[in-house]
Design an enzyme around this catalytic site. Sequence first.
Site, short mmCIF file in Angstrom:
data_model
loop_
_atom_site.label_atom_id
_atom_site.label_comp_id
_atom_site.label_asym_id
_atom_site.label_seq_id
_atom_site.Cartn_x
_atom_site.Cartn_y
_atom_site.Cartn_z
CG ASP A 1 86.46 87.16 23.12
OD1 ASP A 1 86.81 86.89 24.49
OD2 ASP A 1 85.84 88.38 22.78
CE LYS B 1 83.81 87.98 26.05
NZ LYS B 1 84.84 89.36 26.60
P1 ATP Z 1 83.59 93.92 22.85
O1 ATP Z 1 83.78 94.87 23.37
O2 ATP Z 1 83.08 92.48 23.71
O3 ATP Z 1 84.68 93.12 22.15
P2 ATP Z 1 82.39 94.13 20.37
O4 ATP Z 1 82.73 95.73 20.23
O5 ATP Z 1 82.96 93.20 19.65
O6 ATP Z 1 82.32 93.73 22.11
P3 ATP Z 1 80.07 92.83 20.26
O7 ATP Z 1 80.23 91.98 21.50
O8 ATP Z 1 79.58 92.22 18.91
O9 ATP Z 1 80.72 94.26 20.40
O10 ATP Z 1 78.51 93.52 20.43
C1 ATP Z 1 78.30 94.43 21.63
C2 ATP Z 1 76.84 93.97 22.38
O11 ATP Z 1 75.92 94.30 21.23
C3 ATP Z 1 76.76 92.56 22.47
O12 ATP Z 1 77.05 92.17 23.90
C4 ATP Z 1 75.15 92.47 22.43
O13 ATP Z 1 74.61 93.06 23.56
C5 ATP Z 1 74.79 93.41 21.29
N1 ATP Z 1 74.90 92.84 19.97
C6 ATP Z 1 75.82 92.50 19.10
N2 ATP Z 1 75.46 91.83 17.96
C7 ATP Z 1 74.07 91.65 18.27
C8 ATP Z 1 73.08 91.01 17.33
N3 ATP Z 1 73.36 90.62 16.25
N4 ATP Z 1 71.88 90.94 17.77
C9 ATP Z 1 71.47 91.75 18.86
N5 ATP Z 1 72.50 92.39 19.59
C10 ATP Z 1 73.63 92.27 19.40
#
Ligand code: ATP
Length: 361
Positions: A140, A142
């Site tokens: 993933d 991107k």
């Molecule tokens: P997706 O819907 O893309 O699968 P997800 O549920 O896996 O997302 P993440 O992409 O891990 O979630 O996190 C969502 C958002 O939270 C990120 O786009 C970022 O803005 C913020 N975020 C995630 N991890 C961190 C971190 N370690 N520190 C700061 N911000 C973070």
Amino acid sequence: AALALHPGSVEELYELLETLGSGHFGVVRRCRRRSTGVFYAAKFIKTRRGRGSRRGLERAQVEREVGILRDLQHPNIMRLHDLFASKSQMVLVLELMRGGELFDFIAEKEMLSEEEAIGFLAQILRGVQYLHARHIAHFDLKPENIMLQDKDVPEPQIKIIDFGLAQKLEDGVTFKSLCGTPQYIAPEVINYEPLSSATDMWSIGVITYILLSGLSPFQGETDAETLSNVLDGAYEFEEHHFSQTSEMAKDFIRQLLVKEPRERMTASECLVHPWIKPLSRKQAAKRSRSSINMKNFRKFNARRKWKLSYNMVSACNRLCRMRLLCGQRTEDEELRGCESEQEDEGSHPATLLRRRRSSCS
Ligand code: ATP
């Protein structure tokens, strides 16, 4: 070191602060460890309560993400520090990324030479090289998943985040999946063929192309068109947009956007490609004279951000409509559509591709 699962609640050990972002299955909040005062990011993931439940993620899938992350220790990979679980959610306490997304950071700059862009790319490649050496593919890669630890430092450090689709690749075991985001996925994903670490390298080719030109190589008017462009390998370096780009950079991209996965450069090969690691002074000088197309790049980034929020809003609007029509059961399905490049749902292959996690692996 093995990571222990805390039986108590996250709030016993951490003070929860503001929301930093949100994903499909929950929010990410800044938090502070009470005993040390150190800041982290707490990622809350709703898990399904029972087999019949459609809300939240399968617990086993979160455990897979955790299982992969807990063993990773590399300067360019976000670290997992702590883990909490209750019946309905899991909380991952992660290294805090204060610098935001790499692409937002670049978009704020007046100008960026290829040499500076390569500095960032090399960090991404080192992180990916580390993953691939451990037989882990991210699947993933991107711009949204490439963040900076800090941005107010001379050399910002890149961290790869979101291991929600990552897989440990076992020898002799074929892995197929239809997950990912149309713009960045490799042809073998669309064809439902076996995936490998080379699948990540295609995405790096796409990211590099965008970084240099501000154009997305396969982007069509609709997701279906994008997917068909990927399958056709239909991309070119339009002179108009690539006039500031060096030949070495184009060669680098050409060796990644190759349909046959085995013929793509690996992360280790990328790191010794003369564009990344120049062999002569002449090659090095070319990189500092070539620059990225900032005007286009800013446009691309603004559009990307707009789409991300537009998709979130339209998904929420659909959710409200659906709730009115048929109760709450479609909540997950609606929210999962957030990453689409287009607003309407269709029955073309992209619909499958957007259905992340719940139906993958
Ligand atoms: P997706 O819907 O893309 O699968 P997800 O549920 O896996 O997302 P993440 O992409 O891990 O979630 O996190 C969502 C958002 O939270 C990120 O786009 C970022 O803005 C913020 N975020 C995630 N991890 C961190 C971190 N370690 N520190 C700061 N911000 C973070």
